[in-house]
Write a protein that holds these residues in place. Structure first.
Motif, short mmCIF file in Angstrom:
data_model
loop_
_atom_site.label_atom_id
_atom_site.label_comp_id
_atom_site.label_asym_id
_atom_site.label_seq_id
_atom_site.Cartn_x
_atom_site.Cartn_y
_atom_site.Cartn_z
N PHE A 110 -31.22 1.40 6.17
CA PHE A 110 -31.47 0.80 4.85
C PHE A 110 -30.41 -0.25 4.53
O PHE A 110 -30.72 -1.35 4.07
N ALA A 111 -29.15 0.08 4.79
CA ALA A 111 -28.06 -0.86 4.51
C ALA A 111 -28.17 -2.11 5.35
O ALA A 111 -27.78 -3.21 4.92
N PHE A 121 -22.61 3.23 -0.03
CA PHE A 121 -23.38 4.29 0.60
C PHE A 121 -22.44 5.25 1.31
O PHE A 121 -21.25 4.96 1.47
N GLY A 122 -22.99 6.40 1.70
CA GLY A 122 -22.16 7.42 2.30
C GLY A 122 -22.81 8.10 3.48
O GLY A 122 -24.02 8.33 3.49
N ARG A 203 -25.42 1.23 15.12
CA ARG A 203 -25.35 0.45 13.88
C ARG A 203 -23.91 0.32 13.38
O ARG A 203 -23.67 0.20 12.18
N THR A 204 -22.96 0.29 14.31
CA THR A 204 -21.58 0.07 13.88
C THR A 204 -21.41 -1.32 13.26
O THR A 204 -20.52 -1.53 12.42
N ALA A 205 -22.27 -2.28 13.64
CA ALA A 205 -22.21 -3.61 13.03
C ALA A 205 -22.47 -3.55 11.54
O ALA A 205 -21.93 -4.36 10.77
N PHE A 210 -20.98 -4.65 6.02
CA PHE A 210 -21.18 -4.21 4.64
C PHE A 210 -19.86 -4.37 3.89
O PHE A 210 -18.84 -3.78 4.26
N ASN A 211 -19.86 -5.16 2.83
CA ASN A 211 -18.59 -5.51 2.18
C ASN A 211 -18.33 -4.71 0.91
O ASN A 211 -17.53 -5.11 0.07
#
Length: 272
Positions: A110-111, A121-122, A203-205, A210-211
């Motif tokens: 989603f992110a 997000f968590g 999805r480490t990118a 994500f800032n």
């Protein structure tokens, strides 16, 4: 509290809404449904608007053919769009998305696709890494077991391993209740989840790009998402909130409820 639904590919996907205020979405993991979050719902709903979906094939939600992690992420977007029609200010100002285990994989997807929806997000016992080849083989063996023995038998063997030994010994009735809930799952749903997890990309990118703040909530005794694996990725975001549940394996929302609740509350308050 009210229950609502969306329709996706002629299938019903249900979700429950609690409380009022800024929006927090809680995504459950494999072999669970939204009820797994009840201790967090009770604690957080006086302060936030909590949306708790049942992922397709879990709880009240219908199974959706050929769904994968990206499909589930798209469904979360549609749920938010549906809620925005009723409560535009509460959704459009940005939400928090917390995912447990497989729910964390969905949160990452989603992110990646819809970062504009998020304030933060968590990852709750979850990971941005793709499965290793060893992990894929373990999941494939699980799929064969489910095909041969059914979903209920599989969850009966795996659910106890998700908890720390001390918790399982102290609260056998809770483990038994979760196993009983597992009897409602179809084999095809669990197989689809495993296939979706096998196929998901690294999805480490997302963590790097994500800032806004990202929460990492880890279990020191977790065998499904080992602590060392989580620690290897929590430095990637520009803003990380890192918390370790020292007495928890993979089910910290039950194993250390009070600590988990306080971590979530403090993270949400700080970032809304």
């Amino acid at each position: 509290m009210h229950t609502s639904h969306i329709v996706y590919q002629n299938s019903f996907v249900y979700y429950t809404v609690y409380g009022r205020g800024k929006t927090v979405v809680l995504l459950h993991g494999f072999g669970e449904d939204g009820k797994v979050w009840q201790p967090q719902i009770d604690f957080l709903q006086p302060h936030f608007r909590i949306i708790v979906p049942d992922i397709p094939g879990s709880g009240k939600s219908s199974f959706i053919q050929d769904a994968n992690i990206d499909t589930y992420a798209e469904i979360i977007k549609l749920i938010l769009d549906n809620e925005a029609k009723k409560f535009p200010l509460q959704v459009n100002e940005g939400i928090a998305l917390i995912g447990h285990s497989m729910g964390g994989y969905i949160a990452l997807a989603f992110a990646e696709k819809y970062p504009q929806y998020l304030n933060c997000f968590g990852l709750f016992h979850s990971s941005a890494f793709a499965d290793s080849e060893e992990k894929k083989q373990t999941r494939r063996k699980a799929i064969e077991f489910i095909k041969a023995n059914g979903a209920g038998s599989f969850l009966k063997t795996t659910i106890p391993t998700m908890f720390a030994t001390s918790f399982a010994e102290q609260y056998p009735d809770k483990i038994k209740a979760l196993i009983e809930e597992g009897k409602t799952f179809s084999a095809k749903a669990l197989i689809q989840y495993y296939q979706a997890m096998i196929e998901r990309p690294d999805r480490t990118a997302v963590l790097k790009k994500f800032n806004k703040p990202i929460l990492f909530l880890m279990g020191e005794l977790d065998k499904a998402i080992p602590l060392q694996s989580s620690l290897q990725q929590c430095y990637l975001p520009s803003q990380s909130y890192v918390n370790i549940l020292s007495q928890s394996a993979h089910m910290g929302m039950w194993e250390e409820t009070e600590k988990a609740n306080n971590v979530l509350f403090n993270f949400l308050i700080a970032n809304f």
